[in-house]
Design a protein around this motif. Sequence first.
Motif, PDB file in Angstrom:
ATOM      1  N   PHE A  87       0.816  -1.203   0.000  1.00 21.90           N
ATOM      2  CA  PHE A  87       0.000   0.000   0.000  1.00 21.90           C
ATOM      3  C   PHE A  87       0.856   1.262   0.000  1.00 21.90           C
ATOM      4  O   PHE A  87       0.508   2.265  -0.629  1.00 21.90           O
ATOM      5  CB  PHE A  87      -0.935   0.008   1.213  1.00 21.90           C
ATOM      6  CG  PHE A  87      -2.078  -0.962   1.107  1.00 21.90           C
ATOM      7  CD1 PHE A  87      -2.708  -1.186  -0.106  1.00 21.90           C
ATOM      8  CD2 PHE A  87      -2.509  -1.667   2.212  1.00 21.90           C
ATOM      9  CE1 PHE A  87      -3.756  -2.085  -0.212  1.00 21.90           C
ATOM     10  CE2 PHE A  87      -3.556  -2.575   2.119  1.00 21.90           C
ATOM     11  CZ  PHE A  87      -4.173  -2.777   0.902  1.00 21.90           C
ATOM     12  N   CYS A 261      -7.923  -1.535   4.066  1.00 17.98           N
ATOM     13  CA  CYS A 261      -7.494  -0.387   4.873  1.00 17.98           C
ATOM     14  C   CYS A 261      -6.824   0.672   4.007  1.00 17.98           C
ATOM     15  O   CYS A 261      -6.052   1.480   4.502  1.00 17.98           O
ATOM     16  CB  CYS A 261      -6.565  -0.823   5.997  1.00 17.98           C
ATOM     17  SG  CYS A 261      -5.036  -1.598   5.442  1.00 17.98           S
ATOM     18  N   ALA A 262      -7.109   0.683   2.698  1.00 19.28           N
ATOM     19  CA  ALA A 262      -6.577   1.704   1.798  1.00 19.28           C
ATOM     20  C   ALA A 262      -7.640   2.049   0.763  1.00 19.28           C
ATOM     21  O   ALA A 262      -8.456   1.198   0.375  1.00 19.28           O
ATOM     22  CB  ALA A 262      -5.305   1.213   1.104  1.00 19.28           C
ATOM     23  N   GLY A 435      -2.922   1.562   6.953  1.00 22.28           N
ATOM     24  CA  GLY A 435      -2.207   0.708   6.022  1.00 22.28           C
ATOM     25  C   GLY A 435      -0.718   0.605   6.245  1.00 22.28           C
ATOM     26  O   GLY A 435      -0.023  -0.015   5.443  1.00 22.28           O
ATOM     27  N   THR A 439      -3.159  -4.643  10.437  1.00 16.67           N
ATOM     28  CA  THR A 439      -4.539  -4.154  10.455  1.00 16.67           C
ATOM     29  C   THR A 439      -5.053  -4.019  11.884  1.00 16.67           C
ATOM     30  O   THR A 439      -4.890  -4.917  12.708  1.00 16.67           O
ATOM     31  CB  THR A 439      -5.440  -5.113   9.673  1.00 16.67           C
ATOM     32  OG1 THR A 439      -4.947  -5.239   8.344  1.00 16.67           O
ATOM     33  CG2 THR A 439      -6.864  -4.570   9.622  1.00 16.67           C
ATOM     34  N   ASN A 517      -2.939  -6.926   1.936  1.00 18.23           N
ATOM     35  CA  ASN A 517      -1.953  -6.546   0.932  1.00 18.23           C
ATOM     36  C   ASN A 517      -2.169  -7.454  -0.265  1.00 18.23           C
ATOM     37  O   ASN A 517      -1.715  -8.584  -0.275  1.00 18.23           O
ATOM     38  CB  ASN A 517      -0.519  -6.710   1.464  1.00 18.23           C
ATOM     39  CG  ASN A 517      -0.092  -5.503   2.273  1.00 18.23           C
ATOM     40  OD1 ASN A 517      -0.218  -4.381   1.816  1.00 18.23           O
ATOM     41  ND2 ASN A 517       0.411  -5.742   3.462  1.00 18.23           N
TER      42      ASN A 517
END
Length: 539
Positions: A87, A261-262, A435, A439, A517
Amino acid sequence: MKVRCGELLQAWLISLLVFLPILAPVTISGAHRDSAWNLLVYVGLSSLLCIAVVRLRMLRWFLLPMALGGLAYSCYVWVVGADIGYFVISALYESNFREATELIKSPTVLKGFLAFAVTAAFMGCLIIRRSRWNWTSRPVWVSRRAVMLVAAMAAISLSSWRGMGNEFSDVYPMRFVRQVSDYLEEVRMVRIEYGALKYQYDGPPPHEEPLTLVLVIGESARAANWSLYGYHRETNPLLRQWIERYPDNTILYRRAFSAGCATRVSVPSMLSVAGAKEFDRFYKYPSVFRVFRAADLRTFAASTQPATGYYESLANMILADAEVSRRVQGSRTPTDDGLLPILEDYLDEDTPVRLIVLQLQGSHLNYADRYPQHYDHFSGDDRVDAYDNSILYTDLILDEVFQRLRERPEPGLVIYASDHGENLNDSGDGNLSHGAKGTTTYEVAIPMVLYFNEAFAKAMPDVADRLRSTSVAIGHHDMISQTFLGLAGLTDQAIYRGEMDLSSTQFTGHPLYYADNPPTIIPYSEVPAARSMFSASRD
């Protein structure tokens, strides 16, 4: 072999800097991260490189950029406490100048830059400049036995490290090169395959009755700092009043989760029919914009987020699928109220069925730039205060959007969901933004709200009842595009999944997936940061 002390010192420093990130265990993926073995690998590789530099003096000038890169990498690991993962690499390529300058202004990044500048200046003086110390010109002998000893030590340490179950591609800089290569290959595939993707709608005719559907995409808003989810500060006063005033028309999903998370994962999951499970091949599926347009329905998009950098982000590529797409411009960072007049223009368009997507700046770093100065309400902790002020400002924006939809004569529905959450150094471990490290619950637990106006409730009472019944369900990004397809009657079986449509009689709300990822995609019930919340929401 005879060399001067100064030349040996230069070669050694360059070699140490090139492989310096190996000393941080977080830069090596795999099951075994023993610091002793990392040290052996580091000494072995740097020693071999040092001998090569001594033997080939011109090599040192080609290695200087790698030495600076190793130092910069190490400073990042020191400041953030995590490896430069997939990320982060994508963010480096996709961030533009404005985002980069905003990031540099943050205290954490400034600390890293200061460490890099001071260390680089010191090392530069030792490596590049001729020292006035007499001992640097003194010749020393590097025997062949020493060379063979170093080579043997490097071979043993590397073979032993690999024997523990690791691969050479998992050690810096090979791992970093591999991740960059994977990202560039993904960009190439997306540009070629998604750009060439053709979709023809093959389903029942869409609804002909007037209908307005609105998606508001939040940015970095976490449920933990919404007062509607129990936060001690009142950050949602207007939404709270709205829910009290229109309880039958407003649904707050008490437990909602992001697809990743991105932004580059979550926004495509919201706008693509693929979902998080298929994120690693989402470019083979059409966006909800393309499906609407294939059925001759109007689509609109607007964003306060800036255009991206060297490579177009996945989110922006999908937003560009809209028939009309606009970006709020300004001399400084635009605030989200700039989207409201654009929303009014889209609502005034003469069309029966329309899909409107608004992408907010929300609570993106730097938080204090996301709201007007007069909205500086909270005080006490600079970082948390600014973040809470940005949440409070989003509360105002959502109230304005809901109000405009309430006043519409045609049926209308709006969904708000944040793309992901945010870390605010909650555990005191320096974990900031999103990120960067493993997490956390703060990254995956997001706010999600649905509102439909009275015209919608009267025109589609059965659908309204089904939506109300989902208030106890788990909210997830995958449900958004499928709900819009179902409401518009776009139920092409090749792309439509009734189990994810909040308005459908087929709705089950599972299975749900999380894209970490990429291509790591796992069921949400196996995500440690969400396991307890996920289980509670399923009970």
